[in-house]
Each structure stands twice: as structure tokens, then as C-alpha cells.
Write a protein that holds these residues in place. Structure first.
Motif, PDB file in Angstrom:
ATOM      1  N   HIS A  16     -18.421  -5.671   8.458  1.00 49.63           N
ATOM      2  CA  HIS A  16     -19.344  -4.680   7.886  1.00 49.63           C
ATOM      3  C   HIS A  16     -18.900  -4.306   6.473  1.00 49.63           C
ATOM      4  CE1 HIS A  16     -20.705  -3.689  12.123  1.00 49.63           C
ATOM      5  NE2 HIS A  16     -21.840  -3.895  11.463  1.00 49.63           N
ATOM      6  N   ILE A  17     -17.611  -4.095   6.299  1.00 51.86           N
ATOM      7  CA  ILE A  17     -17.083  -3.758   4.969  1.00 51.86           C
ATOM      8  C   ILE A  17     -17.369  -4.888   3.992  1.00 51.86           C
ATOM      9  CG2 ILE A  17     -14.982  -3.329   3.622  1.00 51.86           C
ATOM     10  CD1 ILE A  17     -13.866  -1.931   6.192  1.00 51.86           C
ATOM     11  N   ASP A  18     -17.082  -6.113   4.409  1.00 49.32           N
ATOM     12  CA  ASP A  18     -17.319  -7.267   3.534  1.00 49.32           C
ATOM     13  C   ASP A  18     -18.791  -7.397   3.166  1.00 49.32           C
ATOM     14  OD1 ASP A  18     -14.636  -7.913   3.441  1.00 49.32           O
ATOM     15  OD2 ASP A  18     -14.771  -9.502   4.953  1.00 49.32           O
ATOM     16  N   LYS A  33       8.035   5.099 -14.981  1.00 45.28           N
ATOM     17  CA  LYS A  33       6.831   5.775 -14.490  1.00 45.28           C
ATOM     18  C   LYS A  33       6.895   5.853 -12.967  1.00 45.28           C
ATOM     19  CE  LYS A  33       1.848   5.642 -14.660  1.00 45.28           C
ATOM     20  NZ  LYS A  33       1.040   5.066 -13.653  1.00 45.28           N
ATOM     21  N   ALA A  34       6.698   7.050 -12.457  1.00 46.09           N
ATOM     22  CA  ALA A  34       6.682   7.231 -11.014  1.00 46.09           C
ATOM     23  C   ALA A  34       5.384   6.673 -10.448  1.00 46.09           C
ATOM     24  CB  ALA A  34       6.808   8.716 -10.674  1.00 46.09           C
ATOM     25  N   ALA A  35       5.488   6.111  -9.280  1.00 50.92           N
ATOM     26  CA  ALA A  35       4.295   5.591  -8.623  1.00 50.92           C
ATOM     27  C   ALA A  35       3.360   6.741  -8.310  1.00 50.92           C
ATOM     28  CB  ALA A  35       4.683   4.866  -7.340  1.00 50.92           C
ATOM     29  N   ASP A  36       2.073   6.549  -8.542  1.00 52.51           N
ATOM     30  CA  ASP A  36       1.120   7.619  -8.259  1.00 52.51           C
ATOM     31  C   ASP A  36       0.356   7.363  -6.974  1.00 52.51           C
ATOM     32  OD1 ASP A  36      -0.437   5.532  -9.133  1.00 52.51           O
ATOM     33  OD2 ASP A  36      -1.516   6.672 -10.645  1.00 52.51           O
ATOM     34  N   SER A  37       0.790   6.376  -6.218  1.00 53.16           N
ATOM     35  CA  SER A  37       0.167   6.110  -4.932  1.00 53.16           C
ATOM     36  C   SER A  37       1.166   5.410  -4.022  1.00 53.16           C
ATOM     37  CB  SER A  37      -1.088   5.242  -5.108  1.00 53.16           C
ATOM     38  OG  SER A  37      -0.744   3.977  -5.627  1.00 53.16           O
ATOM     39  N   GLU A  38       0.846   5.386  -2.754  1.00 53.01           N
ATOM     40  CA  GLU A  38       1.688   4.759  -1.747  1.00 53.01           C
ATOM     41  C   GLU A  38       0.837   3.720  -1.030  1.00 53.01           C
ATOM     42  OE1 GLU A  38       5.527   4.995   0.315  1.00 53.01           O
ATOM     43  OE2 GLU A  38       4.823   6.082  -1.424  1.00 53.01           O
ATOM     44  N   LYS A  39       1.403   2.559  -0.790  1.00 54.34           N
ATOM     45  CA  LYS A  39       0.678   1.504  -0.099  1.00 54.34           C
ATOM     46  C   LYS A  39       0.765   1.729   1.403  1.00 54.34           C
ATOM     47  CE  LYS A  39       0.416  -2.747  -1.428  1.00 54.34           C
ATOM     48  NZ  LYS A  39       0.555  -4.151  -1.755  1.00 54.34           N
ATOM     49  N   ILE A  40      -0.378   1.621   2.076  1.00 54.22           N
ATOM     50  CA  ILE A  40      -0.406   1.703   3.535  1.00 54.22           C
ATOM     51  C   ILE A  40      -1.072   0.450   4.078  1.00 54.22           C
ATOM     52  CG2 ILE A  40      -0.462   4.231   3.556  1.00 54.22           C
ATOM     53  CD1 ILE A  40      -3.442   4.005   4.344  1.00 54.22           C
ATOM     54  N   THR A  41      -0.826   0.169   5.322  1.00 54.16           N
ATOM     55  CA  THR A  41      -1.424  -0.979   5.987  1.00 54.16           C
ATOM     56  C   THR A  41      -2.211  -0.477   7.182  1.00 54.16           C
ATOM     57  OG1 THR A  41       0.448  -2.353   5.347  1.00 54.16           O
ATOM     58  CG2 THR A  41      -0.939  -3.179   7.128  1.00 54.16           C
ATOM     59  N   ILE A  42      -3.413  -0.998   7.360  1.00 49.17           N
ATOM     60  CA  ILE A  42      -4.216  -0.632   8.521  1.00 49.17           C
ATOM     61  C   ILE A  42      -4.695  -1.896   9.213  1.00 49.17           C
ATOM     62  CG2 ILE A  42      -4.978   1.562   7.543  1.00 49.17           C
ATOM     63  CD1 ILE A  42      -7.709   0.251   6.990  1.00 49.17           C
ATOM     64  N   ASN A  43      -4.943  -1.763  10.492  1.00 46.53           N
ATOM     65  CA  ASN A  43      -5.523  -2.858  11.260  1.00 46.53           C
ATOM     66  C   ASN A  43      -6.965  -2.490  11.578  1.00 46.53           C
ATOM     67  OD1 ASN A  43      -3.099  -4.372  11.428  1.00 46.53           O
ATOM     68  ND2 ASN A  43      -2.392  -3.020  13.055  1.00 46.53           N
ATOM     69  N   LEU A  44      -7.867  -3.396  11.294  1.00 44.70           N
ATOM     70  CA  LEU A  44      -9.290  -3.183  11.580  1.00 44.70           C
ATOM     71  C   LEU A  44      -9.794  -4.296  12.484  1.00 44.70           C
ATOM     72  CD1 LEU A  44     -10.748  -2.321   8.052  1.00 44.70           C
ATOM     73  CD2 LEU A  44     -10.401  -0.766   9.957  1.00 44.70           C
ATOM     74  N   GLY A  45     -10.768  -3.943  13.294  1.00 45.49           N
ATOM     75  CA  GLY A  45     -11.419  -4.959  14.104  1.00 45.49           C
ATOM     76  C   GLY A  45     -12.239  -5.890  13.212  1.00 45.49           C
ATOM     77  N   PHE A  46     -12.496  -7.081  13.705  1.00 46.02           N
ATOM     78  CA  PHE A  46     -13.214  -8.082  12.917  1.00 46.02           C
ATOM     79  C   PHE A  46     -14.636  -7.647  12.574  1.00 46.02           C
ATOM     80  CE2 PHE A  46     -10.109 -10.733  15.319  1.00 46.02           C
ATOM     81  CZ  PHE A  46      -9.309 -11.047  14.235  1.00 46.02           C
TER      82      PHE A  46
END
Length: 146
Positions: free
Chosen positions: A36-38, A18-31
Motif C-alpha cells: 500500500h505504501i509503495d 555536528k550532532a545528529a538531529d535524528s535517530e534511525k529506527i527499524t520497523i517490520n511491516l507486513g507485505f
């Protein structure tokens, strides 16, 4: 046999990976942004950080939908998944032509495509998204990938 059902688990074989249907990316966010996300996750607005980030990205893509659509048409990009098989490239070669691959999404060059065949049939590759090809094919085309 389990309760009248034959045990077939040992006879199951994957026909093709099965081909991957997504690609993993990495982002840096401020604390503070991460906090706020948490908080939104904790309050139940999103199931986890990834859910929030995916939703935010989709909202931005929707916001710019018309611009992206016009740009895709202007640049003559293939949209979505475009797979190039050995037979495809052999047909291009037989016709005495070369490909200029332009994809927004995923461009995939089959594993049985040799580096030599790829060099003879692919003049340029421009992918916005991901390119899946063997390491040898990517190496052979490295001067043609932008």
C-alpha cells in the motif's frame, strides 16, 4: 585561485562536530501494508517510503498532542535537547546536589565528563528519545538509567 576567487576549501575546518538531529529506527511491516505504501509512492502522494512513514508518525503525534503535553507536564520532563557539560556537573557537585535527569527528546552528556563525575552528580536518568554519552559514562550510570 579560480576566476578571481581564492581557493579556501583547504582552509575549512569543522569547529565542532555536528550532532545528529535524528535517530534511525527499524520497523517490520507486513507485505500488504508495504505494498500500500509503495502504491501511494508510485502514485505521487509521497516521495518515498520514508516520507510516508514520517508523515504518518507526525499525524499520530499531532492527534495525541494534548495527551502528550499533559503527560510531559505531569512527569516534569524537559522537552527537546538538554545538554549536560562538565562545567554543569561540576557546579552541581560544588553545590552538594545531584541531578535527576528527565528528558523527552535528546539528553547529551559531554564527552569530557568522566565516569566518576557522572556517578557523583547524576542520581537517575529517564530519557524518552535518545541519550548521547560516552560508552564509559553509560556504563558507569547503567544502574541509574531507566
Amino acid at each position: 585561485m579560480v576566476r578571481g576567487v581564492p581557493a579556501v576549501a583547504n582552509n575549512v575546518h569543522e569547529l565542532r562536530p555536528k550532532a545528529a538531529d535524528s535517530e534511525k529506527i527499524t520497523i517490520n511491516l507486513g507485505f500488504v501494508d508495504l505494498g500500500h505504501i509503495d502504491l501511494l509512492v508510485q502514485e505521487g502522494f509521497y516521495s518515498n517510503r520514508t516520507d510516508f512513514i514520517r508523515t504518518a508518525i507526525r499525524n499520530q503525534l499531532e492527534r495525541h498532542h494534548d495527551t502528550v503535553k499533559k503527560s510531559v507536564a505531569r512527569h516534569q520532563l524537559d522537552l527537546g535537547l538538554r545538554q549536560y557539560t562538565r562545567a554543569d556537573l561540576e557546579a552541581v557537585q560544588a553545590a552538594g546536589e545531584v541531578l535527576h535527569i528527565q528528558v523527552l527528546g535528546l539528553a547529551s552528556i559531554a564527552n569530557d565528563v568522566t565516569p566518576d563525575l557522572a556517578r557523583r552528580t547524576i542520581a537517575s536518568i529517564h530519557v524518552l528519545g535518545a541519550l548521547h554519552a560516552s560508552a564509559a559514562v553509560k556504563e558507569a550510570l547503567k544502574d541509574r538509567i531507566r
